[in-house]
Motif scaffolding. Structure first.
Motif, PDB file in Angstrom:
ATOM      1  N   ARG A 125      -4.353   4.554   8.084  1.00 43.33           N
ATOM      2  CA  ARG A 125      -5.046   3.477   8.790  1.00 43.33           C
ATOM      3  C   ARG A 125      -4.631   3.435  10.257  1.00 43.33           C
ATOM      4  N   THR A 160      -1.428   5.765   2.861  1.00 46.50           N
ATOM      5  CA  THR A 160      -2.588   4.926   3.155  1.00 46.50           C
ATOM      6  C   THR A 160      -2.335   4.078   4.397  1.00 46.50           C
ATOM      7  N   ALA A 211       0.861  -1.189   0.000  1.00 46.75           N
ATOM      8  CA  ALA A 211       0.000   0.000   0.000  1.00 46.75           C
ATOM      9  C   ALA A 211       0.892   1.231   0.000  1.00 46.75           C
ATOM     10  N   ARG A 224     -11.664   9.111  -1.133  1.00 46.03           N
ATOM     11  CA  ARG A 224     -11.163   7.755  -1.381  1.00 46.03           C
ATOM     12  C   ARG A 224     -12.283   6.870  -1.935  1.00 46.03           C
ATOM     13  N   LYS A 257     -11.693  -0.946   3.238  1.00 51.00           N
ATOM     14  CA  LYS A 257     -10.507  -1.689   3.658  1.00 51.00           C
ATOM     15  C   LYS A 257      -9.771  -0.965   4.770  1.00 51.00           C
ATOM     16  N   LEU A 258      -9.669   0.343   4.658  1.00 49.91           N
ATOM     17  CA  LEU A 258      -9.003   1.118   5.697  1.00 49.91           C
ATOM     18  C   LEU A 258      -9.682   0.970   7.051  1.00 49.91           C
ATOM     19  N   GLU A 278     -14.182   1.022  -1.989  1.00 52.24           N
ATOM     20  CA  GLU A 278     -13.473  -0.205  -1.616  1.00 52.24           C
ATOM     21  C   GLU A 278     -12.283   0.115  -0.716  1.00 52.24           C
ATOM     22  N   GLU A 279     -11.551   1.163  -1.037  1.00 52.18           N
ATOM     23  CA  GLU A 279     -10.385   1.523  -0.237  1.00 52.18           C
ATOM     24  C   GLU A 279     -10.808   1.997   1.153  1.00 52.18           C
TER      25      GLU A 279
END
Length: 439
Positions: A164, A160, A156, A259, A266-267, A262-263
């Motif tokens: 997180r 990013t 990543a 963002r 995920k984060l 999907e991102e």
């Protein structure tokens, strides 16, 4: 080896051959240097101690406003002495400490994360609404990232990965502190007005525009939406504080940072469906909390109007001119002073209070005012300094952030004096400098 040494611990620096020249041997030394820059006191300890003694001798319990101001100044002087003592201790420890074996890895880690520090600070600030807390949370984020560095394998982008960690750090902080917006309550001895008490967020603090400008200047691909006016104004930040932590994070990732769904999911370790559901709930809360008539963010003409209103606002305070001040204020102007419990709702209530503060014959007289224009949260603001009777300097007293609509000030959020340093301003102004600013 290059023959160069670390600026903090004097350990030899390895020659990396290319890239930015490092001044420190490790992330730990970089952090120590950062803390020193923020806390270095440009006075000998004896002078600071003499200043404390003088303030103790002259401390008066009445009137209450003067007592509070003098007590805050005394507290600041004591903090100076503590910082001096801490710096002396840190210097002694640093000189005798051995260079850690993982120093080279720390240097590489610092090079990886340093370009993202300012963005992390802004992200943490938006999550928690406090400038001071954001600084602490960035340090905690970087410490966690260092401990978890083996889990970063370049799959990543570094930012990013850091976002997180920072987000989870902020969520833990919010759950630990249990902060919830409340309502202001009547304050004995103060007529706050007949309007509805506003929301109270004692932790709320401003964010200097100069730091936002640095973000765009330093970053090759700035996330322009993240520091735009619409996503930085205090009214938006205050609305964010009403969201549960995870909803707040999802909304920031999706609507502020832009963002992909999907991102963002995920984060947050969420499914796409759960992320979308949280986003919809967050958007609904914001619609209920934000003013119905939002500012026209793109109105280019407004900047000149704001500058004129700020100039007149400063002049009204410095001349103690209540009539000029009344012309600038909206009829339903709201004033809050986080973390102070004092508030005012309505022009009449505010003018009544200002009359006591401005009038030299009043027991509540505060002194002579001078202001310096600044900008915070993409809004006009001023740093206020006051010369107390019998003194020869103007001391920082507040930072006022103004919300202007239809040519009038409709909201004033007053913050504590120590925050002027975040705007690159001094805590004191000599009378001569203040007078020069009038010309």
């Amino acid at each position: 080896m290059s023959g160069r040494i670390c600026q903090v611990c004097a350990a030899p620096l390895a020659d990396r051959g290319r890239g930015r020249t490092s001044l420190y041997c490790s992330a730990a030394c970089r952090q120590r240097a950062y803390r020193r820059r923020r806390t270095t006191i440009g006075q000998p300890a004896a002078e600071v101690l003499a200043d404390i003694e003088r303030r103790v001798r002259t401390l008066a319990l009445q009137p209450p406003h003067a007592f509070r101001s003098d007590a805050e100044a005394l507290t600041a002087a004591v903090r100076k002495l503590r910082r001096l003592a801490r710096d002396v201790t840190q210097t002694a420890v640093t000189k005798t400490a051995e260079r850690p074996p993982e120093a080279d890895g720390e240097a590489d880690f610092a090079a990886l994360v340093e370009p993202h520090r300012k963005w992390l600070h802004l992200h943490c600030y938006r999550m928690v609404g406090s400038y001071d807390d954001a600084e602490d949370l960035v340090q905690e984020t970087l410490l966690k990232a260092w401990r978890d560095r083996s889990g970063f394998e370049g799959r990543a982008a570094p930012r990013t990965w850091l976002y997180r960690i920072a987000t989870n750090t902020c969520i833990d902080h919010l759950r630990r502190t249990g902060r919830r917006p409340g309502r202001y309550e009547p304050v004995p001895g103060i007529e706050s007005g007949s309007g509805e008490p506003p929301d109270r967020l004692p932790w709320l603090q401003p964010y200097p525009d100069r730091l936002l400008d640095e973000l765009s200047a330093d970053d090759e691909q700035p996330e322009t939406a993240a520091e735009s006016r619409e996503t930085m104004e205090l009214v938006f930040l205050a609305a964010l504080q009403h969201l549960p932590p995870r909803q707040r994070a999802v909304l920031i990732f999706r609507d502020v940072l832009g963002r992909p769904v999907e991102e963002a999911a995920k984060l947050m370790d969420m499914s796409v469906a759960a992320s979308n559901s949280a986003l919809q709930r967050a958007r609904q809360t914001l619609r209920e909390r934000l003013p119905r008539r939002r500012t026209d963010w793109a109105a280019g003409q407004r900047s000149q109007q704001e500058r004129d209103i700020v100039r007149r606002y400063m002049a009204a305070a410095e001349r103690a001119d209540l009539s000029m001040m009344a012309d600038l204020l909206g009829a339903d102007v709201v004033v809050t002073m986080p973390p102070n419990p004092v508030w005012f709702a309505g022009r009449d209530a505010l003018l009544q209070q200002l009359g006591r503060v401005f009038d030299p014959a009043s027991p509540g007289y505060f002194g002579r005012w001078r202001h310096l224009p600044v900008r915070a949260n993409r809004q006009p603001a001023v740093a206020g300094y006051v010369q107390r009777p019998g003194t020869s300097v103007y001391r920082a007293q507040l930072v006022d952030v103004l919300r202007i609509e239809a040519g009038h000030i409709v909201e004033i959020t007053t913050f504590e004096a120590h925050l002027v340093t975040a705007f690159g301003l001094p805590l004191r102004l000599p009378v001569e400098r203040a007078a020069d600013g009038d010309r």
